[in-house]
Design a protein around this motif. Structure first.
Motif, PDB file in Angstrom:
ATOM      1  N   GLY A  83       0.832  -1.203   0.000  1.00  0.00           N
ATOM      2  CA  GLY A  83       0.000   0.000   0.000  1.00  0.00           C
ATOM      3  C   GLY A  83       0.866   1.253   0.000  1.00  0.00           C
ATOM      4  O   GLY A  83       2.086   1.203  -0.211  1.00  0.00           O
ATOM      5  N   GLU A  84       0.232   2.390   0.265  1.00  0.00           N
ATOM      6  CA  GLU A  84       0.946   3.674   0.212  1.00  0.00           C
ATOM      7  C   GLU A  84       1.685   3.951   1.521  1.00  0.00           C
ATOM      8  O   GLU A  84       2.883   4.188   1.538  1.00  0.00           O
ATOM      9  CB  GLU A  84      -0.061   4.792  -0.071  1.00  0.00           C
ATOM     10  CG  GLU A  84       0.591   6.152  -0.183  1.00  0.00           C
ATOM     11  CD  GLU A  84      -0.419   7.249  -0.512  1.00  0.00           C
ATOM     12  OE1 GLU A  84      -1.624   7.045  -0.258  1.00  0.00           O
ATOM     13  OE2 GLU A  84       0.013   8.289  -1.014  1.00  0.00           O
ATOM     14  N   GLY A  85       0.947   3.916   2.612  1.00  0.00           N
ATOM     15  CA  GLY A  85       1.560   4.214   3.904  1.00  0.00           C
ATOM     16  C   GLY A  85       0.527   4.075   5.000  1.00  0.00           C
ATOM     17  O   GLY A  85      -0.674   4.119   4.727  1.00  0.00           O
ATOM     18  N   PRO A  86       0.967   3.919   6.245  1.00  0.00           N
ATOM     19  CA  PRO A  86       0.029   3.740   7.347  1.00  0.00           C
ATOM     20  C   PRO A  86      -0.819   4.983   7.592  1.00  0.00           C
ATOM     21  O   PRO A  86      -0.366   6.110   7.371  1.00  0.00           O
ATOM     22  CB  PRO A  86       0.930   3.458   8.553  1.00  0.00           C
ATOM     23  CG  PRO A  86       2.322   3.751   8.141  1.00  0.00           C
ATOM     24  CD  PRO A  86       2.373   3.868   6.653  1.00  0.00           C
ATOM     25  N   GLY A  87      -2.049   4.778   8.038  1.00  0.00           N
ATOM     26  CA  GLY A  87      -2.913   5.867   8.464  1.00  0.00           C
ATOM     27  C   GLY A  87      -2.971   5.891   9.988  1.00  0.00           C
ATOM     28  O   GLY A  87      -2.125   5.291  10.666  1.00  0.00           O
ATOM     29  N   GLU A 106      -3.267   2.360  11.736  1.00  0.00           N
ATOM     30  CA  GLU A 106      -2.054   1.567  11.528  1.00  0.00           C
ATOM     31  C   GLU A 106      -0.925   2.121  12.400  1.00  0.00           C
ATOM     32  O   GLU A 106      -0.158   1.364  12.999  1.00  0.00           O
ATOM     33  CB  GLU A 106      -1.649   1.602  10.042  1.00  0.00           C
ATOM     34  CG  GLU A 106      -2.589   0.852   9.107  1.00  0.00           C
ATOM     35  CD  GLU A 106      -3.892   1.576   8.805  1.00  0.00           C
ATOM     36  OE1 GLU A 106      -3.957   2.817   8.990  1.00  0.00           O
ATOM     37  OE2 GLU A 106      -4.861   0.899   8.376  1.00  0.00           O
ATOM     38  N   PRO A 125      -0.076  -2.958   9.341  1.00  0.00           N
ATOM     39  CA  PRO A 125      -0.617  -2.366   8.118  1.00  0.00           C
ATOM     40  C   PRO A 125      -2.084  -2.746   7.904  1.00  0.00           C
ATOM     41  O   PRO A 125      -2.521  -3.832   8.308  1.00  0.00           O
ATOM     42  CB  PRO A 125       0.251  -2.999   7.012  1.00  0.00           C
ATOM     43  CG  PRO A 125       0.669  -4.315   7.574  1.00  0.00           C
ATOM     44  CD  PRO A 125       0.796  -4.108   9.063  1.00  0.00           C
ATOM     45  N   PHE A 126      -2.822  -1.849   7.275  1.00  0.00           N
ATOM     46  CA  PHE A 126      -4.200  -2.112   6.849  1.00  0.00           C
ATOM     47  C   PHE A 126      -5.073  -2.720   7.961  1.00  0.00           C
ATOM     48  O   PHE A 126      -5.558  -3.840   7.850  1.00  0.00           O
ATOM     49  CB  PHE A 126      -4.204  -3.019   5.601  1.00  0.00           C
ATOM     50  CG  PHE A 126      -3.850  -2.280   4.331  1.00  0.00           C
ATOM     51  CD1 PHE A 126      -4.764  -1.439   3.716  1.00  0.00           C
ATOM     52  CD2 PHE A 126      -2.592  -2.402   3.762  1.00  0.00           C
ATOM     53  CE1 PHE A 126      -4.444  -0.734   2.550  1.00  0.00           C
ATOM     54  CE2 PHE A 126      -2.256  -1.702   2.594  1.00  0.00           C
ATOM     55  CZ  PHE A 126      -3.195  -0.877   1.988  1.00  0.00           C
ATOM     56  N   SER A 163     -10.092   0.823   5.565  1.00  0.00           N
ATOM     57  CA  SER A 163      -9.576   0.247   4.316  1.00  0.00           C
ATOM     58  C   SER A 163      -9.103  -1.183   4.541  1.00  0.00           C
ATOM     59  O   SER A 163      -9.313  -2.057   3.695  1.00  0.00           O
ATOM     60  CB  SER A 163      -8.376   1.039   3.802  1.00  0.00           C
ATOM     61  OG  SER A 163      -8.746   2.296   3.426  1.00  0.00           O
ATOM     62  N   ASN A 179       3.813  -1.458   3.171  1.00  0.00           N
ATOM     63  CA  ASN A 179       3.581  -0.163   2.524  1.00  0.00           C
ATOM     64  C   ASN A 179       4.885   0.382   1.973  1.00  0.00           C
ATOM     65  O   ASN A 179       5.961   0.016   2.460  1.00  0.00           O
ATOM     66  CB  ASN A 179       3.030   0.835   3.555  1.00  0.00           C
ATOM     67  CG  ASN A 179       1.569   0.590   3.882  1.00  0.00           C
ATOM     68  OD1 ASN A 179       0.706   0.663   3.005  1.00  0.00           O
ATOM     69  ND2 ASN A 179       1.294   0.287   5.140  1.00  0.00           N
ATOM     70  N   HIS A 213      -7.272   1.021  -4.631  1.00  0.00           N
ATOM     71  CA  HIS A 213      -7.081   1.103  -3.183  1.00  0.00           C
ATOM     72  C   HIS A 213      -8.442   0.984  -2.493  1.00  0.00           C
ATOM     73  O   HIS A 213      -9.415   1.600  -2.938  1.00  0.00           O
ATOM     74  CB  HIS A 213      -6.429   2.449  -2.828  1.00  0.00           C
ATOM     75  CG  HIS A 213      -5.844   2.451  -1.455  1.00  0.00           C
ATOM     76  ND1 HIS A 213      -6.611   2.468  -0.321  1.00  0.00           N
ATOM     77  CD2 HIS A 213      -4.556   2.409  -1.033  1.00  0.00           C
ATOM     78  CE1 HIS A 213      -5.824   2.445   0.742  1.00  0.00           C
ATOM     79  NE2 HIS A 213      -4.563   2.410   0.333  1.00  0.00           N
TER      80      HIS A 213
HETATM   81  N1  URA Z   1      -3.706   2.657   3.473  1.00  0.00           N
HETATM   82  C1  URA Z   1      -2.509   2.191   3.058  1.00  0.00           C
HETATM   83  O1  URA Z   1      -2.069   2.470   1.941  1.00  0.00           O
HETATM   84  N2  URA Z   1      -1.827   1.415   3.886  1.00  0.00           N
HETATM   85  C2  URA Z   1      -2.259   1.070   5.094  1.00  0.00           C
HETATM   86  O2  URA Z   1      -1.557   0.333   5.799  1.00  0.00           O
HETATM   87  C3  URA Z   1      -3.519   1.560   5.501  1.00  0.00           C
HETATM   88  C4  URA Z   1      -4.222   2.356   4.678  1.00  0.00           C
END
Ligand code: URA
Length: 211
Positions: free
Chosen positions: A40-44, A47, A53-54, A58, A80, A162
């Motif tokens: 994925g892109e990165g933690p929110g 997370e 992650p995730f 989402s 991510n 996504h």
């Molecule tokens: N969106 C992401 O791209 N990665 C995550 O870990 C959570 C949400």
């Protein structure tokens, strides 16, 4: 260095300013021997709090899609491109934002060895930013999702929508593209299994065709 050593050293990373506000470095989780890695892109926010992650909204949708594709989260490795939460703090309350190019670049010191150790057959990029980062800068998610592309870190890479995009687009009884997410996970796993059975298998000439 082992995979666990790499994870442990990532926890103290100070390579960019995201380290100043993070709660956890979200390195990734799952089976590091899996032939399929989801990126994925990165933690929110969730997370960052959980260190996994995730796991937010989402993540719940991604879990549902993984299950519907006939898999378990533990069958895969999930991570991510950037391991710390990117947020804008200027209003006092953090608002998620995409990581900058410099942050993505700084985080390659973890992503590159991580993928080098896992050696996945297939990478499934979750969302356009991940695909732009790992497949090509000009990647167009609506036109090019679900197709095979060459990738430096795996035999092939595929990108999918996504889950946060799907959640934003789910209205009036439409699925927001959820069925495409399920289909792309199935496709990525089928390719990964095929490449496990037959490592010499050449990639399909037509990017959209099945292995
Ligand atoms: N969106 C992401 O791209 N990665 C995550 O870990 C959570 C949400």
């Amino acid at each position: 260095m082992t995979f666990d050593d790499l994870r442990a050293s990532s926890q103290g990373c100070l390579a960019c300013d995201l380290s100043k506000r993070r709660t956890h470095v979200v390195f990734g989780e799952g089976d590091p021997k899996s032939p399929l890695v989801l990126i994925g892109e990165g933690p929110g926010e969730y997370e960052d709090k959980a260190g996994r992650p995730f796991v937010g909204r989402s993540g719940k949708l991604l879990d549902k899609a993984i299950e519907e594709a006939g898999l378990r989260r533990e069958d895969l490795y999930i991570t991510n491109t950037v391991k710390c939460r990117a947020a804008d703090w200027s209003t006092g309350r953090p608002v998620n934002r995409p990581p900058t190019e410099a942050e993505v670049e700084a985080c390659r010191q973890w992503l590159v060895p991580q993928l080098g150790m896992i050696q996945p057959k297939v990478i499934l990029c979750i969302g356009a930013p991940s695909a732009k980062n790992l497949i090509k800068k000009s990647f167009q998610i609506t036109k090019e999702r679900g197709l095979y592309f060459p990738c430096e870190f795996a035999r092939t890479a595929i990108a999918t929508l996504h889950p946060s995009y799907i959640l934003r687009n789910m209205h009036d009884g439409g699925d927001g593209g959820y069925s495409l997410l399920v289909a792309d996970i199935k496709k990525a796993w089928a390719a990964a299994e095929r490449l496990m059975r037959d490592p010499e298998k050449t990639l399909p000439e037509k990017q959209g065709s099945l292995f």
